[in-house]
Design a protein around this motif. Structure first.
Motif, PDB file in Angstrom:
ATOM      1  N   ARG A   1     106.348  45.302  59.540  1.00  0.00           N
ATOM      2  CA  ARG A   1     107.525  45.282  58.997  1.00  0.00           C
ATOM      3  C   ARG A   1     108.700  46.157  59.482  1.00  0.00           C
ATOM      4  N   ARG A   2     108.514  46.599  60.370  1.00  0.00           N
ATOM      5  CA  ARG A   2     109.427  47.752  60.777  1.00  0.00           C
ATOM      6  C   ARG A   2     110.438  47.148  61.990  1.00  0.00           C
ATOM      7  N   ALA A   3     111.593  47.181  61.922  1.00  0.00           N
ATOM      8  CA  ALA A   3     112.364  46.650  62.902  1.00  0.00           C
ATOM      9  C   ALA A   3     112.899  47.854  63.667  1.00  0.00           C
ATOM     10  N   THR A   4     113.016  48.950  63.267  1.00  0.00           N
ATOM     11  CA  THR A   4     113.125  50.356  63.622  1.00  0.00           C
ATOM     12  C   THR A   4     112.182  51.418  63.062  1.00  0.00           C
ATOM     13  N   ARG A   5     112.415  52.487  63.451  1.00  0.00           N
ATOM     14  CA  ARG A   5     111.579  53.655  62.942  1.00  0.00           C
ATOM     15  C   ARG A   5     111.924  53.990  61.380  1.00  0.00           C
ATOM     16  N   LEU A   6     111.303  54.259  60.565  1.00  0.00           N
ATOM     17  CA  LEU A   6     111.487  54.755  59.094  1.00  0.00           C
ATOM     18  C   LEU A   6     111.814  56.307  59.260  1.00  0.00           C
ATOM     19  N   THR A   7     112.608  56.908  58.493  1.00  0.00           N
ATOM     20  CA  THR A   7     112.958  58.286  58.576  1.00  0.00           C
ATOM     21  C   THR A   7     111.661  58.739  57.626  1.00  0.00           C
ATOM     22  N   LEU A   8     111.128  59.831  57.540  1.00  0.00           N
ATOM     23  CA  LEU A   8     110.219  60.412  56.698  1.00  0.00           C
ATOM     24  C   LEU A   8     110.542  60.177  55.320  1.00  0.00           C
ATOM     25  N   ALA A   9     111.788  60.575  54.889  1.00  0.00           N
ATOM     26  CA  ALA A   9     112.215  60.335  53.534  1.00  0.00           C
ATOM     27  C   ALA A   9     111.981  58.968  53.129  1.00  0.00           C
ATOM     28  N   ALA A  10     112.412  57.789  53.977  1.00  0.00           N
ATOM     29  CA  ALA A  10     112.338  56.489  53.688  1.00  0.00           C
ATOM     30  C   ALA A  10     110.801  56.246  53.435  1.00  0.00           C
ATOM     31  N   GLU A  11     109.927  56.632  54.477  1.00  0.00           N
ATOM     32  CA  GLU A  11     108.427  56.325  54.448  1.00  0.00           C
ATOM     33  C   GLU A  11     108.008  56.785  52.978  1.00  0.00           C
ATOM     34  N   MET A  12     108.259  57.904  52.684  1.00  0.00           N
ATOM     35  CA  MET A  12     107.712  58.494  51.388  1.00  0.00           C
ATOM     36  C   MET A  12     108.241  57.569  50.255  1.00  0.00           C
ATOM     37  N   GLN A  13     109.436  57.011  50.250  1.00  0.00           N
ATOM     38  CA  GLN A  13     110.134  56.078  49.002  1.00  0.00           C
ATOM     39  C   GLN A  13     109.390  54.851  49.298  1.00  0.00           C
ATOM     40  N   TRP A  14     109.254  54.228  50.308  1.00  0.00           N
ATOM     41  CA  TRP A  14     108.773  52.732  50.300  1.00  0.00           C
ATOM     42  C   TRP A  14     107.139  52.762  49.886  1.00  0.00           C
ATOM     43  N   GLN A  15     106.325  54.158  50.279  1.00  0.00           N
ATOM     44  CA  GLN A  15     104.976  53.978  49.679  1.00  0.00           C
ATOM     45  C   GLN A  15     104.766  54.307  48.355  1.00  0.00           C
ATOM     46  N   LEU A  16     105.986  54.676  47.761  1.00  0.00           N
ATOM     47  CA  LEU A  16     106.033  54.851  46.192  1.00  0.00           C
ATOM     48  C   LEU A  16     106.235  53.491  45.515  1.00  0.00           C
ATOM     49  N   LEU A  17     106.824  52.339  46.256  1.00  0.00           N
ATOM     50  CA  LEU A  17     107.387  51.429  45.517  1.00  0.00           C
ATOM     51  C   LEU A  17     106.120  50.257  45.040  1.00  0.00           C
ATOM     52  N   PRO A  18     106.055  49.633  44.126  1.00  0.00           N
ATOM     53  CA  PRO A  18     105.166  48.616  43.498  1.00  0.00           C
ATOM     54  C   PRO A  18     105.060  47.422  44.421  1.00  0.00           C
TER      55      PRO A  18
ATOM     56  N   ASP B   1     100.463  31.936  64.442  1.00  0.00           N
ATOM     57  CA  ASP B   1     100.917  33.211  64.256  1.00  0.00           C
ATOM     58  C   ASP B   1     101.256  33.628  63.011  1.00  0.00           C
ATOM     59  N   LEU B   2     101.270  35.109  62.714  1.00  0.00           N
ATOM     60  CA  LEU B   2     101.715  35.690  61.675  1.00  0.00           C
ATOM     61  C   LEU B   2     103.021  36.455  61.631  1.00  0.00           C
ATOM     62  N   LEU B   3     104.029  36.196  60.706  1.00  0.00           N
ATOM     63  CA  LEU B   3     105.229  37.119  60.888  1.00  0.00           C
ATOM     64  C   LEU B   3     105.311  37.783  59.575  1.00  0.00           C
ATOM     65  N   MET B   4     105.828  39.172  59.760  1.00  0.00           N
ATOM     66  CA  MET B   4     106.009  39.776  58.439  1.00  0.00           C
ATOM     67  C   MET B   4     107.638  40.223  58.204  1.00  0.00           C
ATOM     68  N   ALA B   5     107.996  40.000  57.132  1.00  0.00           N
ATOM     69  CA  ALA B   5     109.376  40.219  56.820  1.00  0.00           C
ATOM     70  C   ALA B   5     109.384  41.886  56.682  1.00  0.00           C
ATOM     71  N   ASP B   6     110.503  42.419  57.539  1.00  0.00           N
ATOM     72  CA  ASP B   6     110.961  43.781  57.729  1.00  0.00           C
ATOM     73  C   ASP B   6     111.328  44.142  56.485  1.00  0.00           C
ATOM     74  N   TYR B   7     111.682  45.547  56.145  1.00  0.00           N
ATOM     75  CA  TYR B   7     111.892  46.215  55.062  1.00  0.00           C
ATOM     76  C   TYR B   7     113.361  45.950  54.671  1.00  0.00           C
ATOM     77  N   SER B   8     114.025  45.384  55.680  1.00  0.00           N
ATOM     78  CA  SER B   8     115.587  45.195  54.815  1.00  0.00           C
ATOM     79  C   SER B   8     115.753  43.539  54.660  1.00  0.00           C
ATOM     80  N   LEU B   9     114.544  42.789  54.895  1.00  0.00           N
ATOM     81  CA  LEU B   9     114.476  41.469  54.402  1.00  0.00           C
ATOM     82  C   LEU B   9     115.367  40.598  55.542  1.00  0.00           C
ATOM     83  N   SER B  10     115.666  41.208  56.771  1.00  0.00           N
ATOM     84  CA  SER B  10     116.774  40.376  57.357  1.00  0.00           C
ATOM     85  C   SER B  10     116.128  39.662  58.682  1.00  0.00           C
ATOM     86  N   VAL B  11     114.770  40.232  58.980  1.00  0.00           N
ATOM     87  CA  VAL B  11     114.114  39.550  60.276  1.00  0.00           C
ATOM     88  C   VAL B  11     112.870  39.440  60.009  1.00  0.00           C
TER      89      VAL B  11
END
Length: 389
Positions: free
Chosen positions: A146-163, A37-47
């Motif tokens: 990676r998503r435990a819940t839906r991202l807002t559009l603003a958050a989607e834009m910001q996460w895609q910008l990160l290295p 099985d493959l598990l991905m860490a969510d954006y908050s690194l909590s699950v």
């Protein structure tokens, strides 16, 4: 090693969306794995969440107090006997150059769980991580996991910008985190390395929602454009300042802290253009590093920026924070402040760089005890220096 090469070959030729099925089949064939099985860490690194095709989803596993979370936190393989008996569940970090993506879980017959097999499977988990990074150009499967819940559009834009959320080289290790992870607005971090330098930027844009994300996107991409043209950080700031002012005419601006370090010496330069702060943990002592404040990017037309010298010594920990951290208030309106921040940084002294931002933000959330009304960003840089320099 023959088995490892066969799995590697299978992953290299797998379709982007088919990496899990491919690695599962290859490990069953060449290592006699019973389950994979493959598990991905969510954006908050909590699950940790299973990679499955939507809308099929499995219950997420908390990073705290689970075997999978133990392997994720320690970044070391962790094995325990399966409930089915005569088998071992191996939880293996899926990590790329220090960026912790998730966990590969492999159930092996107990008699096949040798040190050699564990070593090869650990390398396969790292190889899988590299393939996931490449595959994300062509499929949303791993980003969705990676998503435990839906991202807002603003958050989607910001996460895609990160290295990424972490990076490691012999000279340094970086960890970074944004909160609230699913509803971020204008805070951002960025880094880039060459054979000789490391450049880091921390930005704090005005406003909320889409407008804040658009402003930050413009500023970060302007800084990247200038950096990739080969100019120094003072000119990077000046060119980004012109781009933001040209678009907003001073109505909106971006606070930014830029740092460039020589990998061989630790000597560097800083441009302080606004509210992000830099803190240093050296020899068990925490202090804020003060610089000459300059105008935020885009506040005035054709602002001039100058660099200030800064030296990092081997063993230094540098922590960058946005105003959403030190300015966060409790229910009574009392700001978190520098004294509490210094204590939080000191308390994370034994943690690796990748785990520091999450720990500080969790402590901040306990203090705040209410929903955040601003982004909070923490970036940690552990400086080791060049080996042998």
């Amino acid at each position: 090693m023959t088995n490892f090469l066969a799995v590697e070959r299978a992953l290299r030729t797998a379709a982007p969306h088919d990496l899990l099925r491919t690695v599962r089949s290859a490990l069953m064939t060449h290592y006699e794995a019973l389950e994979v099985d493959l598990l991905m860490a969510d954006y908050s690194l909590s699950v940790l969440q299973q990679v499955t095709a939507l809308p099929d989803t499995a219950e997420p596993l908390p990073v705290q107090a689970t075997p999978e979370g133990r392997a994720f936190g320690s970044q070391e393989p962790y094995g325990r006997y399966s409930a089915e008996g005569d088998a071992m569940d191996l939880h293996l970090p899926v990590t790329v150059r220090g960026d912790r993506l998730g966990i590969l879980t492999v159930r092996l017959p107990d008699h096949l769980c040798t040190p050699e097999a564990v070593g090869e499977l650990t390398d396969i988990a790292e190889l899988l991580g590299h393939e996931i990074i490449v595959a994300e150009r062509d499929t949303d499967l791993y980003l969705q996991a990676r998503r435990a819940t839906r991202l807002t559009l603003a958050a989607e834009m910001q996460w895609q910008l990160l290295p990424g959320r972490a990076c490691a080289r012999p000279e340094y290790a970086i960890g970074a985190q944004l909160e609230p992870a699913y509803d971020i607005h204008g805070d951002n971090f960025d880094w880039s390395t060459t054979a000789e330098t490391l450049t880091m930027t921390v930005t704090n844009g005005m406003g909320e929602g889409i407008q804040a994300s658009l402003l930050t996107n413009l500023a970060v991409n302007a800084l990247r454009n200038a950096r990739r043209a080969g100019v120094g950080i003072a000119d990077q700031a000046a060119l980004a300042d012109q781009a933001v002012f040209g678009q907003y005419q001073g109505r909106e601006y971006v606070s930014t802290l830029l740092l460039c370090l020589e990998l061989s010496t630790g000597r560097g330069q800083v441009v302080d253009a606004g509210s992000p702060q830099l803190w240093r943990y050296r020899e068990r002592s925490v202090e804020r590093v003060h610089f000459e404040a300059q105008f935020p990017l885009g506040m005035f037309e054709e602002s001039h920026y100058s660099v200030q010298p800064f030296d990092a010594l081997p063993g230094d920990r540098l922590v960058f924070v946005s105003d959403g951290v030190y300015g966060a208030a409790d229910k009574g309106g009392v700001a978190y402040g520098e004294r509490a921040l210094a204590r939080a940084i000191h308390a994370t002294g034994l943690l690796p760089a990748a785990a520091v931002p999450r720990a500080i933000l969790e402590e901040l959330a306990t203090y705040r005890d209410t929903d955040a009304d601003d982004d909070a960003l923490v970036t940690c840089l552990d400086w080791f220096g060049r080996p042998g320099a």
